[in-house]
Design an enzyme around this catalytic site. Structure first.
Site, PDB file in Angstrom:
ATOM      1  N   ARG A  26       0.840  -1.124   0.088  1.00  0.00           N
ATOM      2  CA  ARG A  26      -0.112  -0.097   0.005  1.00  0.00           C
ATOM      3  C   ARG A  26       0.967   1.243   0.020  1.00  0.00           C
ATOM      4  O   ARG A  26       1.689   1.403   0.946  1.00  0.00           O
ATOM      5  CB  ARG A  26      -0.973   0.169   1.332  1.00  0.00           C
TER       6      ARG A  26
ATOM      7  N   HIS B 184      -7.289   0.817  -6.148  1.00  0.00           N
ATOM      8  CA  HIS B 184      -7.768   0.112  -5.287  1.00  0.00           C
ATOM      9  C   HIS B 184      -8.284  -1.105  -5.779  1.00  0.00           C
ATOM     10  O   HIS B 184      -9.414  -1.427  -5.477  1.00  0.00           O
ATOM     11  CB  HIS B 184      -8.435   0.634  -4.158  1.00  0.00           C
TER      12      HIS B 184
ATOM     13  N   GLN C 279      -9.987  -3.985  -3.906  1.00  0.00           N
ATOM     14  CA  GLN C 279     -11.197  -3.523  -3.071  1.00  0.00           C
ATOM     15  C   GLN C 279     -12.417  -3.865  -4.312  1.00  0.00           C
ATOM     16  O   GLN C 279     -13.648  -4.376  -3.995  1.00  0.00           O
ATOM     17  CB  GLN C 279     -11.361  -2.064  -2.604  1.00  0.00           C
TER      18      GLN C 279
ATOM     19  N   ASP D  55     -17.740   6.998  -1.359  1.00  0.00           N
ATOM     20  CA  ASP D  55     -16.066   6.713  -0.435  1.00  0.00           C
ATOM     21  C   ASP D  55     -15.656   7.957   0.139  1.00  0.00           C
ATOM     22  O   ASP D  55     -16.370   9.169   0.036  1.00  0.00           O
ATOM     23  CB  ASP D  55     -14.968   6.365  -1.535  1.00  0.00           C
TER      24      ASP D  55
ATOM     25  N   CYS E  82     -16.487   1.533   0.521  1.00  0.00           N
ATOM     26  CA  CYS E  82     -15.255   0.384   0.517  1.00  0.00           C
ATOM     27  C   CYS E  82     -14.896   0.474   2.345  1.00  0.00           C
ATOM     28  O   CYS E  82     -13.950  -0.422   2.717  1.00  0.00           O
ATOM     29  CB  CYS E  82     -14.197   0.898  -0.202  1.00  0.00           C
TER      30      CYS E  82
ATOM     31  N   ARG F  35     -13.469  -9.064   0.713  1.00  0.00           N
ATOM     32  CA  ARG F  35     -11.948  -8.945   0.383  1.00  0.00           C
ATOM     33  C   ARG F  35     -11.306  -9.999   0.709  1.00  0.00           C
ATOM     34  O   ARG F  35     -10.257 -10.514   0.173  1.00  0.00           O
ATOM     35  CB  ARG F  35     -11.575  -7.717   1.433  1.00  0.00           C
TER      36      ARG F  35
HETATM   37  N1  NVA Z   1      -9.992   6.562  -0.986  1.00  0.00           N
HETATM   38  C1  NVA Z   1      -9.805   6.124   0.219  1.00  0.00           C
HETATM   39  C2  NVA Z   1      -9.881   4.617   0.439  1.00  0.00           C
HETATM   40  C3  NVA Z   1      -9.826   3.826   1.688  1.00  0.00           C
HETATM   41  C4  NVA Z   1      -9.977   2.531   1.374  1.00  0.00           C
HETATM   42  C5  NVA Z   1      -8.435   6.319   0.724  1.00  0.00           C
HETATM   43  O1  NVA Z   1      -7.445   6.266  -0.244  1.00  0.00           O
HETATM   44  O2  NVA Z   1      -7.919   6.804   1.790  1.00  0.00           O
HETATM   45  N1   CP Z   2     -11.148  -0.803   2.330  1.00  0.00           N
HETATM   46  C1   CP Z   2      -9.811  -0.581   2.753  1.00  0.00           C
HETATM   47  O1   CP Z   2      -8.994  -0.984   2.004  1.00  0.00           O
HETATM   48  O2   CP Z   2      -9.866  -0.661   4.312  1.00  0.00           O
HETATM   49  P1   CP Z   2      -8.716  -0.386   4.976  1.00  0.00           P
HETATM   50  O3   CP Z   2      -7.797   0.943   4.541  1.00  0.00           O
HETATM   51  O4   CP Z   2      -8.848  -0.552   6.300  1.00  0.00           O
HETATM   52  O5   CP Z   2      -7.466  -1.381   4.477  1.00  0.00           O
END
Ligand code: NVA
Ligand code: CP
Length: 317
Positions: A114, A141, A144, A235, A274, A302
């Site tokens: 990540r 992502h 997801q 989101d 998500c 997931r």
């Molecule tokens: N758009 C959000 C998704 C979290 C799973 C982020 O990048 O923080």
């Molecule tokens: N939806 C998702 O990726 O959650 P986290 O940020 O908790 O991994």
């Protein structure tokens, strides 16, 4: 957007960085295996297909779902996962990304990362001789969205789904666009004018849609987007790394909240998120906690979808 990573001799993607690298048939096969894996777990049937395999997990940003589902998934498949804390490995400070990727390639079977920058993921994938999985970047992502498609398929025939995405044109919107475009589904995206999905993602999605027959549309009006939709997706307005813009974003996105008033225009729609949710911003408590919200099913899936991805990448010929 260039295809990422290298391709194996079987012409299948080595990595899982973007849904745009995968064909509709490949994504459907992953979804079918995810469905089977969910069933196996429900019946407490062992499925240790990755016994002895090891996954390295590297997170530059916080995570609950991605971390736990990859680690639990590896354990359930008979393998093991190692969490690498950023300060432990100092990617780009203590050691160059390529050296990290080359070392990990000698010890473990796959990497999930990540990252803030999507290009760091691409760099890791380019150098690593093992699969690299996108556990979220600022751009995309994909894990997801695979779980989201599994969730949608539990409610209707996937190709019949009409999805409306309301809010920020961020990594979620980008990946939904690409996934919908590959599979030939229907997606309407409503964002403020200055927050549309990334231009290069829109272009790639349009190319893919021309081949798949997907219906993609963009607008600024959340009511127009959700009217008649079977699924309303939202989101965070402030994604991880954008915290300094939170107050400005709360104002810019105020008209894009998924609440009971907006949902009057989509009375039959399931609501998707998500997670993590910012209750009272992009979604109200009332909607998030309602029976029509399937965010926890998405979160559960997931686990199953990523187990299918791990098997696909680690067991390829
Ligand atoms: N758009 C959000 C998704 C979290 C799973 C982020 O990048 O923080
Ligand atoms: N939806 C998702 O990726 O959650 P986290 O940020 O908790 O991994």
């Amino acid at each position: 957007m260039a295809a990422s990573g290298r391709f194996s001799h079987a012409d299948m993607p080595k990595d899982f960085l973007t849904l745009a690298d995968w064909t509709a048939d490949e994504l459907l096969a992953l979804l079918e295996r995810a469905r089977e894996l969910k069933e196996l777990r429900k019946r407490s049937r062992e499925h240790r297909t990755l016994a002895g395999r090891v996954l390295a997990m590297f997170f530059e940003k916080p995570s609950l779902r991605t971390h736990v589902t990859f680690e639990a998934g590896m354990t359930q498949l008979g393998g093991h996962a190692i969490l690498l804390r950023p300060e432990q490995i100092g990617i780009g400070t203590r050691e160059a990304p390529r050296d990290v990727a080359l070392n990990l390639s000698r010890w473990v079977d796959a990497i999930v990362a990540r990252t803030f920058s999507h290009s760091l993921l691409e760099e890791l994938a380019e150098v690593a001789t093992i699969p690299v999985i996108n556990g979220l970047s600022d751009l995309l992502h994909p894990c997801q969205v695979l779980a989201d498609f599994q969730t949608i398929a539990e409610h209707c025939k996937l190709t019949d789904a009409v999805i409306a995405y309301v809010g920020d044109g961020n990594n979620m919107a980008n990946s939904l666009l690409l996934g919908v475009a590959v599979l030939g589904l229907s997606l309407r995206v409503a964002t403020p004018a200055g927050h549309r999905p990334a231009r290069r993602v829109q272009r790639r999605a349009e190319e893919l849609a021309a081949a798949s027959g997907a219906h993609l549309s963009w607008c600024e009006d959340p009511v127009a987007a959700v009217t008649g939709a079977g699924f309303v997706y939202t989101d965070a307005w402030t994604s991880m790394g954008q915290e300094a813009q939170r107050e400005r974003r709360r104002v810019e996105f105020a008209a894009y909240q998924v609440n009971s008033s907006l949902l009057r225009h989509a009375p039959e729609a399931w609501v998707m998120h998500c997670l993590p949710a910012h209750r009272g911003e992009e979604i109200t408590d009332e909607v998030l906690d309602s029976e029509r919200c399937i965010a926890l099913d998405q979160a559960e899936n997931r686990l199953h979808a990523q187990k299918a991805i791990l098997e696909r990448l680690l067991l390829q010929p």
